[in-house]
Scaffold this active site. Structure first.
Site, PDB file in Angstrom:
ATOM      1  N   GLY A 179       0.808  -1.219   0.000  1.00  9.56           N
ATOM      2  CA  GLY A 179       0.000   0.000   0.000  1.00  9.56           C
ATOM      3  C   GLY A 179       0.835   1.259   0.000  1.00  9.56           C
ATOM      4  N   CYS A 180       2.109   1.122  -0.285  1.00  9.97           N
ATOM      5  CA  CYS A 180       2.961   2.305  -0.334  1.00  9.97           C
ATOM      6  C   CYS A 180       3.480   2.502  -1.751  1.00  9.97           C
ATOM      7  CB  CYS A 180       4.157   2.152   0.590  1.00  9.97           C
ATOM      8  SG  CYS A 180       3.713   1.681   2.252  1.00  9.97           S
ATOM      9  N   GLN A 181       3.580   3.779  -2.157  1.00 11.20           N
ATOM     10  CA  GLN A 181       4.121   4.047  -3.487  1.00 11.20           C
ATOM     11  C   GLN A 181       5.621   3.777  -3.505  1.00 11.20           C
ATOM     12  OE1 GLN A 181       4.625   7.831  -5.866  1.00 11.20           O
ATOM     13  NE2 GLN A 181       2.436   7.529  -6.015  1.00 11.20           N
ATOM     14  N   SER A 226      -0.680   7.289  -0.932  1.00 14.47           N
ATOM     15  CA  SER A 226       0.149   6.218  -1.446  1.00 14.47           C
ATOM     16  C   SER A 226       1.305   5.822  -0.530  1.00 14.47           C
ATOM     17  CB  SER A 226       0.683   6.597  -2.818  1.00 14.47           C
ATOM     18  OG  SER A 226       0.855   7.981  -2.900  1.00 14.47           O
TER      19      SER A 226
END
Ligand SMILES: Cc1ncc(COP(=O)(O)O)c(C=O)c1O
Lengths: 141, 409
Positions: free
Chosen positions: A50-52, A118
């Site tokens: 869930g992280c850019q 992000s």
């Protein structure tokens, strides 16, 4: 210091910055100082989704206290993880699970909190609490 | 008709959303490849529609319904004319590019694909023009063929030709890459495919606002795009298809409006274009699309293209001065977007800092993860341009970028 006191300390540090740039410079510095995760843990298993940018998180239990290490390929993200680490590390699983994290709101980083954001700050908090949960269960056994 | 002269300052006045401050700084909107802002005329069209004209179409005999129906069909004519379709019934309204591709993949797939069959795409496709074909191939235990990209971000045409020899049933290619900015030589690719009678779908999501589109001249079998990337509202997209294909293709979704006669045992389907338009469409958005196309048609699109091209060139020239700059996509034939990474700095960090300084751009994989893999980057920073952007904005963006880089180094 308690988790609450550390949060208050961070809030007062941030209140000294009236410019967003100083705030982010501070975050960038924090990012450079993050307690580095051991390379053996820099695997997909330790990746927070869930992280850019990619964020790896690990935790050890020493004398009933949790210590986090982390890394990310983005330095601002690393700074945010390090803020969380500063708040949570060195506390018991119980304390971590009970703590309310509201300082992010007050230091003007709230935009990083939205679940769709992000960088997945919420996922980081969740993962940290999950570690605490697991340690707590282990300790009770 | 004499086209209106193109003056960017005059044009800017028509786009209210670009005149605002974010974090106390003047917004510089450079995320146009994601979606464009809307001119006042389009905003007014939506307001008017819901204020005075709202009605379901093709159904009622009453006045409002007839008015809305004829405006809707007029919008179809406007769209057909804009892309120079031979017939207006070759224009199907959808929700957007993604839905248009899914419609063709499902329906043309049903018509053409047998077990083991293949589809050919390029390595620069947006996920929307990749996943539907991949899933179609999977369903037929076939293979998705992917034409390689060169180091500069162009489709390797030799490889494309080689893959064509494997006789794919369908070819789907993007006109302009949203991640690299490269323009595919679609005219040439289409004629190569046509030598083997393979139909070609062109994903025009990134091209339609930036160059003259003539579907007859391209000779593409399908051309798809989204309204929201061409100054029109969200919620409407276009599927152009040659009637020879659309006539043969089975309906995709079933329900109201697309049927002719229905009994419990049997249904016969309506004719084109209605057989592909099941259910109530977003009438307001369709009318807004027509207004946007009318708005654009007041200008010579070549002039707009030239203006945007200059912005792209300026950006590239200025970016090249930056230490550690790596442009992702260096094709000479390009439009709309400039994608890059800076050595040692994550795109996300750049995006976060320039955002704080009022610059809206996109960081990440741009829904084209295989492109990121191909160039071995976690993502890129992407600036993308529209008719209302200015040379001053480019300068300001690059200066801001330099500030961010200094903070991060
Ligand atoms: C090349 C390309 N194809 C398809 C799409 C998908 O468009 P939409 O989300 O409007 O369906 C986009 C949008 O980002 C695009 O740039």
């Amino acid at each position: 210091m308690t988790i609450k006191e550390i949060q208050e300390e961070i809030i007062s540090e941030f209140s000294a910055y009236d410019d967003w740039m100083d705030k982010y410079n501070y975050l960038i510095e924090m990012g450079r100082d993050v307690p580095q995760i051991d390379v053996q843990y820099k695997t997909n298993n330790h990746l927070i989704t869930g992280c850019q940018s990619r964020v790896w998180l690990h935790a050890d239990l020493k004398e009933n206290k949790v210590f986090f290490t982390a890394d990310s390929d983005a330095v601002i993200t690393k700074g945010i993880v390090n803020l969380l680490i500063r708040v949570y590390s060195g506390h018991t699983p119980e304390e971590i699970l009970e703590a309310d994290i509201d300082f992010l709101d007050q230091i003007g980083l709230k935009e990083h909190l939205s679940p769709t954001r992000s960088n997945g700050l919420l996922s980081m908090v969740k993962q940290m609490k999950l570690y605490a949960q697991v340690f707590k269960l282990k300790m009770n056994n | 008709m004499e086209k209106g002269s193109f003056q960017v300052e005059v044009i800017r006045k028509q786009f209210p959303a670009i005149h605002q401050q974010v974090y106390g700084k003047q917004l510089v909107y450079l995320d146009n490849a994601a979606t464009t802002q809307k001119p006042q005329a389009v905003i007014n069209r939506l307001t008017d529609y819901y204020t005075n004209e709202n009605c379901n179409i093709h159904r009622g005999v009453h006045y409002l319904s007839q008015q809305a129906t004829s405006a809707f069909e007029e919008a179809r004519n406007t769209t057909a004319k804009f892309i120079n379709a031979a017939h207006s019934h070759e224009v199907i309204f959808t929700k957007g590019t993604t839905e248009s591709v899914n419609l063709v993949a499902a329906s043309l797939g049903k018509l053409l694909m047998k077990m083991g069959d293949k589809v050919l795409i390029t390595g620069m496709e947006h996920h929307s023009n990749l996943v539907p074909w991949q899933q179609l191939c999977k369903a037929h235990q076939g293979e998705l063929l992917v034409a390689r990209l060169t180091d500069s971000g162009e489709t390797d045409l030799n490889h494309f030709a080689e893959l064509l020899r494997q006789s794919p049933k369908i070819v789907a290619v993007t006109h302009i890459s949203n991640a690299l900015g490269s323009i595919n030589p679609v005219r040439e690719m289409i004629s190569m495919a046509h030598q083997q009678n393979i139909p070609v779908l062109v994903d025009g999501a990134q091209s339609v606002a930036h160059m003259k589109i003539d579907v007859q001249e391209l000779d593409c079998d399908f051309f798809v795009f989204s309204g929201h990337k061409i100054y029109a509202p969200m919620g409407v997209g276009v599927l152009y298809g040659k009637s020879e294909w659309l006539e043969q293709m089975p309906p995709w979704q079933f329900g109201g409006e697309m049927v002719d006669q229905v009994s419990f045992a049997e249904t016969t389907f309506n004719q084109l274009p209605f057989k592909f338009e099941a259910g109530t469409p977003d009438v307001g958005a369709v009318l807004g699309l027509a207004t946007a196309l009318d708005f654009l048609s007041e200008f010579d699109i070549q002039t707009i293209a030239k203006h945007e091209q200059k912005l792209v060139e300026n950006t590239i020239n200025e970016l090249k001065q930056i230490d550690g700059m790596r442009l992702i996509g260096t094709s000479a034939k390009r439009a709309g977007v400039v994608s890059f990474v800076v050595e040692g700095i994550h795109p996300y960090d750049i995006g976060t800092l320039v955002d704080k300084m009022g610059i809206a751009l996109r960081t990440g994989h741009h829904c084209a993860q295989p492109v990121m893999t191909r160039y071995e980057v976690p993502g890129t920073v992407r600036a993308s341009f529209a008719m209302y952007n200015t040379a001053e904005e480019v300068d300001h963006f690059v200066a801001t970028l330099n500030k961010a880089i200094n903070m991060l180094r």
